[in-house]
Scaffold this active site. Structure first.
Site, short mmCIF file in Angstrom:
data_model
loop_
_atom_site.label_atom_id
_atom_site.label_comp_id
_atom_site.label_asym_id
_atom_site.label_seq_id
_atom_site.Cartn_x
_atom_site.Cartn_y
_atom_site.Cartn_z
CG HIS A 1 -1.94 -1.10 1.22
ND1 HIS A 1 -2.79 -1.35 0.16
CD2 HIS A 1 -2.21 -2.06 2.14
CE1 HIS A 1 -3.55 -2.40 0.44
NE2 HIS A 1 -3.22 -2.86 1.63
CG ASP B 1 -2.61 -8.40 0.86
OD1 ASP B 1 -1.92 -8.70 1.84
OD2 ASP B 1 -3.66 -7.70 0.93
CG HIS C 1 -6.51 -5.39 1.75
ND1 HIS C 1 -5.91 -6.20 2.69
CD2 HIS C 1 -7.70 -5.01 2.26
CE1 HIS C 1 -6.72 -6.30 3.74
NE2 HIS C 1 -7.80 -5.59 3.51
CG ASP D 1 -4.81 -10.11 3.49
OD1 ASP D 1 -4.41 -10.70 2.47
OD2 ASP D 1 -4.58 -8.90 3.70
C1 SP5 Z 1 -0.98 -5.11 3.98
C2 SP5 Z 1 -2.45 -5.16 4.25
O1 SP5 Z 1 -3.05 -6.23 4.20
N1 SP5 Z 1 -3.04 -4.02 4.61
C3 SP5 Z 1 -4.44 -3.99 4.86
C4 SP5 Z 1 -4.92 -2.68 5.34
C5 SP5 Z 1 -6.41 -2.72 5.52
N2 SP5 Z 1 -6.88 -1.69 6.38
C6 SP5 Z 1 -8.28 -1.38 6.31
C7 SP5 Z 1 -9.10 -2.51 6.81
C8 SP5 Z 1 -10.57 -2.23 6.71
C9 SP5 Z 1 -11.28 -3.50 7.07
N3 SP5 Z 1 -12.70 -3.41 6.94
C10 SP5 Z 1 -13.40 -3.70 8.17
C11 SP5 Z 1 -13.81 -5.12 8.33
C12 SP5 Z 1 -13.88 -5.46 9.79
N4 SP5 Z 1 -14.66 -6.64 10.03
ZN ZN Z 2 -4.08 -7.19 2.74
#
Ligand code: SP5
Ligand code: ZN
Length: 347
Positions: free
Chosen positions: A170, A204, A206, A290
């Site tokens: 990111h 990943d 995301h 993840d």
């Molecule tokens: C490296 C990596 O995997 N970074 C991920 C960053 C994600 N941060 C935002 C997460 C938002 C999650 N949404 C809420 C769901 C909770 N049940």
């Molecule tokens: Zn991630």
């Protein structure tokens, strides 16, 4: 043969106490124990050998991926974090409440390019990337693992694993966010690029918005990514299928919440076909766990055994491959996932 794994103990000094998620403080998902679990899982299955390389990553390699002004800001912030946070809180007459292992959390996210002032730079774009006294050193060592992993490939290794923490995908040319500070995968791609074209595969959960940003205009690098549809998940603003790169060198494959093994493996084969057609000399895999069914911040449905299939499918492309650790937050199961994945890689 076990996989050569590059590891650093320095990650542990980056240990933020919480993250601010949708208005609430929750435990910081990206915790040091992740690395302990990944390492233990590979160790007990005898799938990896571990080495801690010296800190020799060249500054000019870092500067190929990142704006030197961002690097300077980050290093200085980490060095001065106590005074910085104390000064911020003194405005609110709360300087005396600042003590102990202090982290700076960004709290204002202005429109890019408009709001930088001499005293304040907005390189951090969300509240989940706190900076403490150990964060710069941890991120630098994390990038150094990716650099040494790339060197291993340049020296003839067929596969290597950079057990990076903090993760990197990111982090863009001039931004940090999503637990990420320095883009380990993009740095590895630049280290490999002098030998010829490089492909990046980001698995990943995301979207790798930072990697896409850095590699957007690199004609000899193909960036491919499978990830949660940004309409419904982080990072929201980026990762759509119509983002194709300046040289048609980006492939985004957004997938819906609830994506299962069959759909995921089909999408993976499509990305791998695109990578084969690009004919790169090396592959960098941004490896997130993840996508696991019980991940606390994600919504795909992969099970442990699926990681063996994914590892096997990537290996069958037949390229020298560097695996760079990204996310994965079902901490107690990470060792099982890594063992399953690398048993597939190693065959
Ligand atoms: C490296 C990596 O995997 N970074 C991920 C960053 C994600 N941060 C935002 C997460 C938002 C999650 N949404 C809420 C769901 C909770 N049940
Ligand atoms: Zn991630």
């Amino acid at each position: 043969m076990p996989i050569r794994t590059f590891y650093s103990p320095n990650h542990a000094a980056h240990n933020p106490p919480f993250e601010f998620l949708h208005g609430r403080n929750v435990p910081f998902f990206e915790m040091p124990r992740r690395v302990d679990m990944l390492r233990a899982g590979l160790d007990s299955a005898a799938l990896a050998t571990f080495e801690s390389p010296p800190l020799t990553i060249p500054r000019d390699l870092l500067a190929q991926a990142h704006d030197p002004a961002m690097l300077a800001y980050f290093e200085q912030l980490s060095a001065d974090v106590f005074d910085k946070v104390r000064t911020d809180f003194s405005i609110y007459h709360m300087a005396d409440t600042v003590s102990g292992d202090v982290y700076y959390y960004e709290s204002v996210f202005p429109k890019r390019g408009r709001a930088d002032t001499p005293g304040r730079k907005f390189y951090i774009y969300d509240s989940t990337s706190p900076v403490g006294a150990g964060t710069w050193d941890a991120a630098l060592h994390s990038a150094n693992l990716a650099y040494h992993g790339a060197q291993a490939l340049l020296n003839g290794e067929r596969a290597a694993y950079a057990l990076c923490r903090p993760p990197g995908h990111h982090a863009g040319r001039d931004f940090m966010g999503g637990y990420c500070y320095l883009n380990n995968a993009a740095i590895a791609a630049y280290a490999l690029l002098p030998r010829g074209a490089v492909a990046v595969l980001d698995i990943d959960y995301h979207h790798g918005n930072g990697t896409q940003d850095i590699l957007w205009d690199e004609p000899n690098v193909l960036f491919t990514s499978l990830h949660a549809d940004p309409n419904v998940d982080y990072p929201y603003y980026c990762g759509y299928a119509d983002e194709r790169g300046a040289h048609n060198n980006t492939l985004n494959v957004p997938l819906p919440h609830g994506t299962n093994s069959a759909a995921y493996l089909t999408a993976l084969e499509a990305a791998l076909a695109r990578i084969r057609a690009f004919e790169p000399t090396a592959l960098v895999v941004s490896l997130g766990f993840d996508t696991f069914k019980d991940d606390p911040i994600a919504s795909f449905k992969l099970d442990v055994a699926d990681y063996t299939r994914i590892g096997r499918a990537i290996t069958q492309v037949g390229l020298p491959t560097l695996y760079v650790q990204e996310g994965g937050y079902a901490v107690e199961r990470l060792g099982d996932m890594a063992a399953a994945f690398f048993s597939g890689v190693l065959g």
